[in-house]
Design an enzyme around this catalytic site. Structure first.
Site, short mmCIF file in Angstrom:
data_model
loop_
_atom_site.label_atom_id
_atom_site.label_comp_id
_atom_site.label_asym_id
_atom_site.label_seq_id
_atom_site.Cartn_x
_atom_site.Cartn_y
_atom_site.Cartn_z
N ARG A 160 2.89 -14.07 35.88
CA ARG A 160 2.19 -13.67 34.65
C ARG A 160 1.41 -14.87 34.11
O ARG A 160 1.32 -15.90 34.78
CB ARG A 160 3.18 -13.17 33.60
CG ARG A 160 4.23 -14.19 33.19
CD ARG A 160 5.17 -13.54 32.20
NE ARG A 160 6.20 -14.45 31.75
CZ ARG A 160 7.15 -14.11 30.90
NH1 ARG A 160 7.20 -12.89 30.40
NH2 ARG A 160 8.05 -14.98 30.51
N TRP A 173 -8.94 -23.27 43.96
CA TRP A 173 -9.71 -22.07 44.31
C TRP A 173 -10.94 -22.45 45.14
O TRP A 173 -11.28 -21.78 46.11
CB TRP A 173 -10.13 -21.28 43.05
CG TRP A 173 -9.01 -20.47 42.46
CD1 TRP A 173 -8.53 -20.53 41.19
CD2 TRP A 173 -8.20 -19.48 43.13
NE1 TRP A 173 -7.49 -19.66 41.01
CE2 TRP A 173 -7.27 -18.99 42.18
CE3 TRP A 173 -8.16 -18.97 44.42
CZ2 TRP A 173 -6.32 -18.01 42.49
CZ3 TRP A 173 -7.21 -18.00 44.74
CH2 TRP A 173 -6.32 -17.53 43.78
N SER A 253 -10.40 -13.20 48.11
CA SER A 253 -10.89 -12.74 46.82
C SER A 253 -9.98 -11.66 46.23
O SER A 253 -9.74 -11.62 45.02
CB SER A 253 -12.33 -12.21 46.98
OG SER A 253 -12.72 -11.51 45.84
N HIS A 256 -7.00 -13.37 44.80
CA HIS A 256 -7.40 -13.99 43.54
C HIS A 256 -7.48 -12.92 42.44
O HIS A 256 -6.99 -13.11 41.33
CB HIS A 256 -8.76 -14.67 43.76
CG HIS A 256 -9.20 -15.61 42.68
ND1 HIS A 256 -10.27 -16.46 42.84
CD2 HIS A 256 -8.76 -15.82 41.41
CE1 HIS A 256 -10.45 -17.16 41.74
NE2 HIS A 256 -9.55 -16.79 40.85
N ARG A 285 -12.84 -11.22 33.78
CA ARG A 285 -12.50 -11.64 35.14
C ARG A 285 -12.66 -10.54 36.16
O ARG A 285 -12.86 -10.81 37.35
CB ARG A 285 -11.06 -12.15 35.19
CG ARG A 285 -10.83 -13.44 34.42
CD ARG A 285 -9.34 -13.75 34.39
NE ARG A 285 -9.03 -14.80 33.43
CZ ARG A 285 -8.59 -16.00 33.76
NH1 ARG A 285 -8.40 -16.32 35.01
NH2 ARG A 285 -8.31 -16.89 32.82
N CYS A 382 1.21 -25.85 39.10
CA CYS A 382 2.05 -25.05 38.19
C CYS A 382 3.09 -24.39 39.07
O CYS A 382 2.75 -23.69 40.03
CB CYS A 382 1.16 -24.04 37.46
SG CYS A 382 1.84 -22.41 37.13
N CYS A 385 2.96 -20.60 39.45
CA CYS A 385 1.76 -20.17 40.19
C CYS A 385 1.92 -20.52 41.67
O CYS A 385 1.54 -19.77 42.56
CB CYS A 385 0.50 -20.84 39.65
SG CYS A 385 0.37 -20.79 37.86
P1 FAD Z 1 -10.63 -18.88 38.07
O1 FAD Z 1 -9.75 -17.67 38.20
O2 FAD Z 1 -10.00 -20.21 38.22
O3 FAD Z 1 -11.79 -18.71 39.16
C1 FAD Z 1 -12.62 -19.81 39.56
C2 FAD Z 1 -13.97 -19.24 40.00
O4 FAD Z 1 -13.76 -18.38 41.12
C3 FAD Z 1 -14.61 -18.33 38.93
O5 FAD Z 1 -15.43 -19.06 38.10
C4 FAD Z 1 -15.38 -17.35 39.75
O6 FAD Z 1 -16.63 -17.88 40.10
C5 FAD Z 1 -14.60 -17.22 41.02
N1 FAD Z 1 -13.74 -16.05 41.08
C6 FAD Z 1 -12.82 -15.64 40.17
N2 FAD Z 1 -12.17 -14.58 40.63
C7 FAD Z 1 -12.68 -14.29 41.84
C8 FAD Z 1 -12.41 -13.30 42.81
N3 FAD Z 1 -11.45 -12.39 42.63
N4 FAD Z 1 -13.15 -13.27 43.93
C9 FAD Z 1 -14.11 -14.19 44.14
N5 FAD Z 1 -14.41 -15.16 43.26
C10 FAD Z 1 -13.69 -15.22 42.13
N6 FAD Z 1 -2.68 -18.67 36.15
C11 FAD Z 1 -1.74 -17.95 35.46
O7 FAD Z 1 -1.83 -17.84 34.24
N7 FAD Z 1 -0.70 -17.34 36.11
C12 FAD Z 1 -0.55 -17.41 37.46
O8 FAD Z 1 0.42 -16.88 38.02
C13 FAD Z 1 -1.51 -18.16 38.21
N8 FAD Z 1 -1.41 -18.28 39.54
C14 FAD Z 1 -2.32 -19.06 40.22
C15 FAD Z 1 -2.17 -19.20 41.60
C16 FAD Z 1 -3.06 -20.01 42.29
C17 FAD Z 1 -2.89 -20.14 43.77
C18 FAD Z 1 -4.10 -20.69 41.60
C19 FAD Z 1 -5.04 -21.59 42.35
C20 FAD Z 1 -4.25 -20.53 40.25
C21 FAD Z 1 -3.37 -19.72 39.54
N9 FAD Z 1 -3.50 -19.53 38.17
C22 FAD Z 1 -2.58 -18.79 37.49
C23 FAD Z 1 -4.68 -20.03 37.46
C24 FAD Z 1 -5.76 -18.93 37.41
O9 FAD Z 1 -5.94 -18.34 38.68
C25 FAD Z 1 -7.12 -19.48 36.97
O10 FAD Z 1 -7.49 -20.54 37.81
C26 FAD Z 1 -7.15 -19.95 35.52
O11 FAD Z 1 -6.74 -18.91 34.68
C27 FAD Z 1 -8.58 -20.38 35.11
O12 FAD Z 1 -9.44 -19.29 35.25
P2 FAD Z 1 -11.01 -19.38 35.30
O13 FAD Z 1 -11.55 -18.42 34.31
O14 FAD Z 1 -11.45 -20.80 35.19
O15 FAD Z 1 -11.43 -18.81 36.73
#
Ligand code: FAD
Length: 452
Positions: A160, A173, A253, A256, A285, A382, A385
């Protein structure tokens, strides 16, 4: 035309979304029962804390929020007796017929670390303590560390919102999406990638090197005009890519998207202290990026097919927890899921992959890249995560292995160890709950739109 081949785009136009949602409504209760109510599928053994990020120095990227923490099982009293160290030390190899027996015999390098109690008169599904098999799509948890890792309850550490974000998360990522650039290794083994952002440095050079055709030229132009464009964004436009590369991208993706869905659905409202869905988070998102949702559904189709394919072989497995009654109940739950998954016509056609053109030569590359995605999970700052990142990459790895390493008509039986099975079914459960959340979010957005 609506069959979900890796080539097809899962879209509403083709009614595939609703087909998958219908399937999910049917199978989800069994998936939830299996992953939430059985010991076998709710405890996962992994090396959560002992492995260093193999690609860059992540010492300052740790998440200090309480929500990032994972409760491991500290007391042996809390895990099923058969898994305790005293029992594990008694383990011998399996002693009865089992689909995995032949393979287990061929792997006597180290004592089997598993679920076989002293007086269990048959073979159980074991926890391999082994090196990577050439068929594996991800690195085993105990690849380099000598420690066997910790048992973690997946039920008590739900995926979560944790607040993990910023440069550390972005680097992970970006590194994952960079693996989508086939032909050149962007992750030399054990080499440090440094912290260079995408727009400059060797990573961007890699990117330019793999972009060859006209479509790619256009993306390069866009990338150099707007250096903040990430690989993730550009990956969407690699329409001219061969099937295998597109599938790789969609898997990543989709994973993600599923993580994003969970963090938006189980979000901490910092004003009220309540955990609740955050529609704004979903809109930003996912809702405004339908291709991400499509990739999540694609992953659901892929895992459904892997589980359906594995189903008949699981009939002969014994899921040992030390209590025969519980073991029989676990098996019945496993079969309820596999039969549910098999109740729709073949939903994903893996036979199209690695066949034509450059396909066959891409298989090793595909596998190595996916292994790198699993390795980069040790760079996630984290704990919670990282836990779920590891579970899910292992789950996709197991699914890819079942789909691509075992011919449909061969006698070769897919053999999965306990960790792989637990990861596979829990990843399926994650996707199932994401789809449920997306349906819920869609309703909330519609309600909002009606109200305005
Ligand atoms: P991010 O989600 O970090 O995305 C980075 C960039 O990737 C975006 O700007 C966009 O250009 C692109 N992008 C986003 N989604 C997609 C997609 N589906 N397909 C293609 N491109 C995409 N946070 C938590 O709160 N709980 C968790 O359990 C958690 N687990 C994680 C697990 C991993 C392995 C990682 C690396 C991160 C995790 N995080 C978690 C953090 C979360 O995924 C985001 O990185 C964080 O919330 C910041 O989000 P952001 O808006 O900067 O975009």
């Amino acid at each position: 035309t609506c069959a979900i081949s890796p080539r097809a785009i899962v879209s509403d136009a083709c009614a595939s979304f609703s087909t998958l949602e219908r399937l999910n409504r049917k199978v989800k209760p069994a998936v939830d029962e299996l992953t939430k109510e059985t010991d076998f599928f709710s405890y996962y053994r992994l090396n959560l804390f002992n492995k260093k990020c193999p690609f860059w120095n992540d010492e300052n990227a740790m998440c200090g929020n309480i929500a990032c923490a994972v409760n491991t099982i500290d007391s042996e009293e809390d895990i099923p007796k058969i898994w305790r160290a005293s029992e594990l030390s008694k383990l011998q190899g399996p002693s009865a017929q089992h689909p995995a027996k032949k393979i287990q015999k061929e792997r006597p390098k180290k004592p089997l670390q598993g679920l076989l109690g002293e007086n269990v008169g048959e073979s159980c599904v074991v926890e391999y303590d082994d090196e990577c098999d050439e068929r594996d799509y991800c690195v085993p948890e105990d690849e380099s560390a000598s420690a066997k890792g910790d048992y973690v309850s997946l039920v008590h550490n739900p995926e979560r919102f944790t607040g993990y974000a910023g440069e550390g998360a972005k680097m992970v990522w970006d590194a994952i999406y960079r693996e989508n650039c086939f032909q050149r290794s962007s992750f030399p083994h054990s080499a440090s990638l440094g912290t260079s952002p995408m727009a400059k440095g060797p990573a961007a050079q890699d990117f330019r090197n793999v972009l060859q055709d006209a479509n790619r030229q256009q993306i390069v132009q866009q990338h150099s005009q707007n250096p903040s464009t990430t690989f993730a964004q550009t990956g969407l436009e690699l329409e001219g890519e061969c099937l295998e590369k597109r599938v790789f991208y969609r898997v990543v993706s989709g994973m993600h998207a599923s993580i994003s869905t969970h963090l938006c659905w189980d979000f901490l409202n910092q004003t009220t202290g309540q955990w609740q869905p955050n529609v704004g988070c979903y809109k930003g998102r996912l809702h405004t990026h339908p291709e991400r949702i499509s990739n999540l559904y694609f992953n659901y189709a892929l895992l459904t097919r892997a589980i359906a394919k594995l189903g008949p072989h699981l009939q002969d497995y014994t899921f040992c927890s030390g209590d025969p009654e519980q073991d029989a109940a676990t098996k019945a739950k496993v079969l309820a899921v596999t039969q549910g998954a098999a109740s729709v016509p073949q939903i994903f056609d893996e036979s199209l992959m690695f066949k034509n053109g450059e396909g066959p030569s891409l298989k090793e590359d595909f596998k190595n890249r996916f292994r790198n995605v699993s390795r980069v999970m040790d760079c996630v700052g984290c704990d919670k995560c990282r836990l779920w990142g590891k579970v899910q990459t292992a789950g996709y790895g197991a699914a890819l292995k079942v789909l691509f390493e075992f011919d449909n008509d061969s006698q070769d039986i897919p053999v999965l160890g306990r960790t792989e099975l637990v990861a596979l079914f829990n990843t399926y459960a994650r996707l199932s709950s994401s789809m449920n959340a997306i349906v819920g979010f869609r309703g909330m957005v519609e309600a909002e739109e009606k109200a305005t």
